[in-house]
Design a protein around this motif. Structure first.
Motif, mmCIF file in Angstrom:
data_model
loop_
_atom_site.group_PDB
_atom_site.id
_atom_site.type_symbol
_atom_site.label_atom_id
_atom_site.label_comp_id
_atom_site.label_asym_id
_atom_site.label_seq_id
_atom_site.Cartn_x
_atom_site.Cartn_y
_atom_site.Cartn_z
ATOM 1 N N LEU A 166 0.821 -1.201 0.000
ATOM 2 C CA LEU A 166 0.000 0.000 0.000
ATOM 3 C C LEU A 166 0.862 1.261 0.000
ATOM 4 N N LEU A 167 1.987 1.196 0.696
ATOM 5 C CA LEU A 167 2.910 2.339 0.692
ATOM 6 C C LEU A 167 3.398 2.598 -0.731
ATOM 7 N N HIS A 168 3.719 1.527 -1.443
ATOM 8 C CA HIS A 168 4.165 1.697 -2.830
ATOM 9 C C HIS A 168 3.040 2.247 -3.695
ATOM 10 N N LEU A 169 1.831 1.715 -3.495
ATOM 11 C CA LEU A 169 0.690 2.209 -4.270
ATOM 12 C C LEU A 169 0.469 3.698 -3.976
ATOM 13 N N TYR A 170 0.508 4.042 -2.694
ATOM 14 C CA TYR A 170 0.277 5.437 -2.291
ATOM 15 C C TYR A 170 1.286 6.363 -2.983
ATOM 16 N N ARG A 171 2.558 5.982 -2.901
ATOM 17 C CA ARG A 171 3.595 6.852 -3.482
ATOM 18 C C ARG A 171 3.423 6.973 -4.995
ATOM 19 N N ARG A 172 3.075 5.871 -5.621
ATOM 20 C CA ARG A 172 2.930 5.894 -7.086
ATOM 21 C C ARG A 172 1.744 6.774 -7.490
ATOM 22 N N VAL A 173 0.621 6.583 -6.801
ATOM 23 C CA VAL A 173 -0.571 7.343 -7.174
ATOM 24 C C VAL A 173 -0.340 8.842 -6.953
ATOM 25 N N ALA A 198 2.520 12.570 6.699
ATOM 26 C CA ALA A 198 1.690 11.982 7.761
ATOM 27 C C ALA A 198 1.195 10.590 7.370
ATOM 28 N N VAL A 199 0.748 10.455 6.134
ATOM 29 C CA VAL A 199 0.191 9.160 5.701
ATOM 30 C C VAL A 199 1.296 8.114 5.625
ATOM 31 N N GLU A 200 2.459 8.512 5.133
ATOM 32 C CA GLU A 200 3.548 7.538 5.016
ATOM 33 C C GLU A 200 4.029 7.094 6.397
ATOM 34 N N THR A 201 4.091 8.029 7.332
ATOM 35 C CA THR A 201 4.477 7.659 8.705
ATOM 36 C C THR A 201 3.468 6.682 9.285
ATOM 37 N N LEU A 202 2.200 6.956 9.029
ATOM 38 C CA LEU A 202 1.145 6.077 9.525
ATOM 39 C C LEU A 202 1.290 4.673 8.926
ATOM 40 N N SER A 262 -4.042 -0.248 11.677
ATOM 41 C CA SER A 262 -5.108 -1.248 11.745
ATOM 42 C C SER A 262 -5.647 -1.544 10.345
ATOM 43 N N ALA A 263 -6.410 -2.631 10.238
ATOM 44 C CA ALA A 263 -7.029 -2.999 8.959
ATOM 45 C C ALA A 263 -7.953 -1.886 8.471
ATOM 46 N N GLU A 264 -8.614 -1.236 9.399
ATOM 47 C CA GLU A 264 -9.550 -0.176 9.007
ATOM 48 C C GLU A 264 -8.814 1.008 8.379
ATOM 49 N N VAL A 265 -7.654 1.350 8.958
ATOM 50 C CA VAL A 265 -6.865 2.452 8.399
ATOM 51 C C VAL A 265 -6.295 2.067 7.032
ATOM 52 N N LEU A 266 -5.851 0.826 6.913
ATOM 53 C CA LEU A 266 -5.346 0.362 5.615
ATOM 54 C C LEU A 266 -6.437 0.472 4.557
ATOM 55 N N ASP A 267 -7.670 0.090 4.924
ATOM 56 C CA ASP A 267 -8.786 0.181 3.980
ATOM 57 C C ASP A 267 -9.019 1.625 3.540
ATOM 58 N N LEU A 268 -8.928 2.541 4.488
ATOM 59 C CA LEU A 268 -9.172 3.950 4.152
ATOM 60 C C LEU A 268 -8.084 4.500 3.235
ATOM 61 N N ILE A 269 -6.832 4.119 3.498
ATOM 62 C CA ILE A 269 -5.736 4.599 2.645
ATOM 63 C C ILE A 269 -5.877 4.011 1.236
ATOM 64 N N GLU A 270 -6.264 2.743 1.193
ATOM 65 C CA GLU A 270 -6.468 2.122 -0.123
ATOM 66 C C GLU A 270 -7.599 2.835 -0.865
ATOM 67 N N LEU A 271 -8.661 3.123 -0.151
ATOM 68 C CA LEU A 271 -9.765 3.868 -0.761
ATOM 69 C C LEU A 271 -9.283 5.226 -1.263
#
Ligand code: FE2
Length: 424
Positions: free
Chosen positions: A34-41, A139-143, A149-158
């Motif tokens: 997800l970190l890789h996806l976040y950075r790429r997007v 902030a998001v990358e530090t998180l 938690s799974a819920e936070v991962l879901d929100l970042i993916e969203l």
């Protein structure tokens, strides 16, 4: 374009589609992936805006379209509001006024800049918005690195998939803006032209499908927006679907046969729109010395007769299908065919969004999630039609066969085309 229609999605910010079914039962994304996806997007969005000046990125060409700067900031606001603020106790807002500026349509979150006035935001500057993006990224990358938690991962993916929706909107909105400029500037002159311009296209072939009780909707562990589920059974009568999209050449035949002048081909509301707007061809088309030209991200180009028609509304797609002795597919027909192996259907994704005759409505047992995230799609399930597939400006890997894009029937600034269907 007219269209002071209510802001559709967040997205509508003209976006299309959707937020996740709130508490999800599926497996959360891997934090590192997800970190890789976040950075790429995030980098991709910045790259799309790179050719734009602050002026290009500030102006709003119509209420349905948003300035590029607004897209850059709003996608960041989404991560700040939905992810950083609730999950990082010591998070410091970049600017406590930005919530008003960059909230799109979330009533749960609070008041906001009126949508038609997004183009008034000459400040913050593009540079300040870039600093806002870096602040939230940190902030998001530090998180993500802290074992969320799974819920936070879901929100970042969203948030990543939400931002990809805005990447497409950024391009469709820039195209609309540049089309209003008499200089007809090119967003990217290096964009490749269609390979074989005007090459003869074989007549569309219709493939038969038996139908029956079929399953559609998203299933499995991968990401999907909430409106793509629940997976469910539905009854589909035998039908046939064209193996390719309708081309510009075929659209020219429709024009030259008086398609835009024959009320018998049109839905009542569509005919009223043709009259009120003076429609005679797809959006962006012009006639010069007997040739058709169209505005593209490469500037004005001759219409390629071999390419799929784009920038047509639901009303136009429906009238064309009527003229052609066919009809638009239902979304269940489209999805069932798209997931059937080896059926020879071409151009399912990557060319144009394909209008279906299905209203954007909840699937059986659909329920929006609680809180702000529940506002993502469910509240727009009225007065809009579903488009399937994916366009030439949809980010790679973003769409899938269950993906439900949606727009009002008069919308034509998206890369929207059609595939014909028939009853078997
Ligand atoms: Fe949005």
């Amino acid at each position: 374009m007219r269209d002071p229609r209510p802001p559709h999605r967040l997205h509508n910010e003209s976006e299309s589609p959707s937020m996740p079914t709130a508490p999800t039962a599926r497996r959360p994304a891997d934090p590192l992936d997800l970190l890789h996806l976040y950075r790429r997007v995030r980098a991709d969005t910045a790259g799309l805006a790179a050719p734009l000046s602050d002026a290009d990125a500030t102006v709003q060409s119509m209420p349905d379209a948003s300035p590029a700067k607004w897209h850059l900031a709003h996608t960041t606001w989404f991560f700040e509001t939905m992810v950083a603020v609730p999950n990082r106790p010591r998070y410091r807002l970049f600017d406590d006024r930005y919530g008003f500026l960059f909230n799109s349509y979330y009533e749960t979150v609070g008041a906001r800049q009126p949508r038609p006035l997004r183009g008034m935001l000459t400040r913050p500057t593009l540079e300040e918005v870039a600093a806002y993006r870096r602040h939230v990224d940190s902030a998001v990358e530090t998180l993500l690195e802290s074992g969320p938690s799974a819920e936070v991962l879901d929100l970042i993916e969203l948030g990543c998939h939400h931002e990809q929706q805005h990447q497409e909107l950024l391009l469709t909105d820039i195209l609309h803006l540049f089309a209003q400029n008499p200089l007809r500037p090119a967003y990217d002159p290096s964009e490749p032209a269609g390979a074989a311009r005007n090459t003869p296209v074989e007549a569309a072939r219709f493939h038969m499908f038996d139908g029956g009780i079929v399953e559609i909707g998203h299933g499995g562990n991968g990401f999907a927006f909430d409106c793509e589920g629940p997976r469910h059974r539905t009854l589909v009568d035998p039908y046939a679907l064209a193996d390719r999209l309708v081309t510009n050449g075929e659209w020219i035949a429709f024009i030259q046969d008086g398609g835009y002048r024959n009320p018998l081909l049109w839905l009542s509301e569509g005919w009223a729109t043709v009259q009120a707007e003076g429609w005679w061809a797809p959006l962006y088309w012009e006639e010069r010395d007997g040739e058709y030209w169209t505005m593209t991200l490469r500037g004005m180009q001759p219409v390629d007769r071999a390419a799929p028609v784009v920038h047509v509304s639901y009303f136009e797609a429906d009238a064309f299908a009527h003229w052609a002795g066919a009809r638009l597919p239902g979304e269940a027909e489209w999805e069932h065919a798209a997931t059937a192996p080896n059926r020879g259907l071409r151009q399912l994704s990557g060319d144009a969004w394909q209008w279906t005759r299905s209203a954007f409505a909840p699937y059986p047992r659909f329920a929006p999630g609680p809180g702000a995230v529940g506002e993502y799609n469910g509240k727009f399930m009225c007065g809009q039609f579903v488009l399937r597939g994916g366009s030439c400006v949809t980010p790679a890997g973003h769409a899938r066969p269950s993906y439900r894009n949606f727009f009002p029937p008069s919308a034509r600034w998206q890369f929207s085309g059609l595939r014909l269907a028939k009853d078997a």
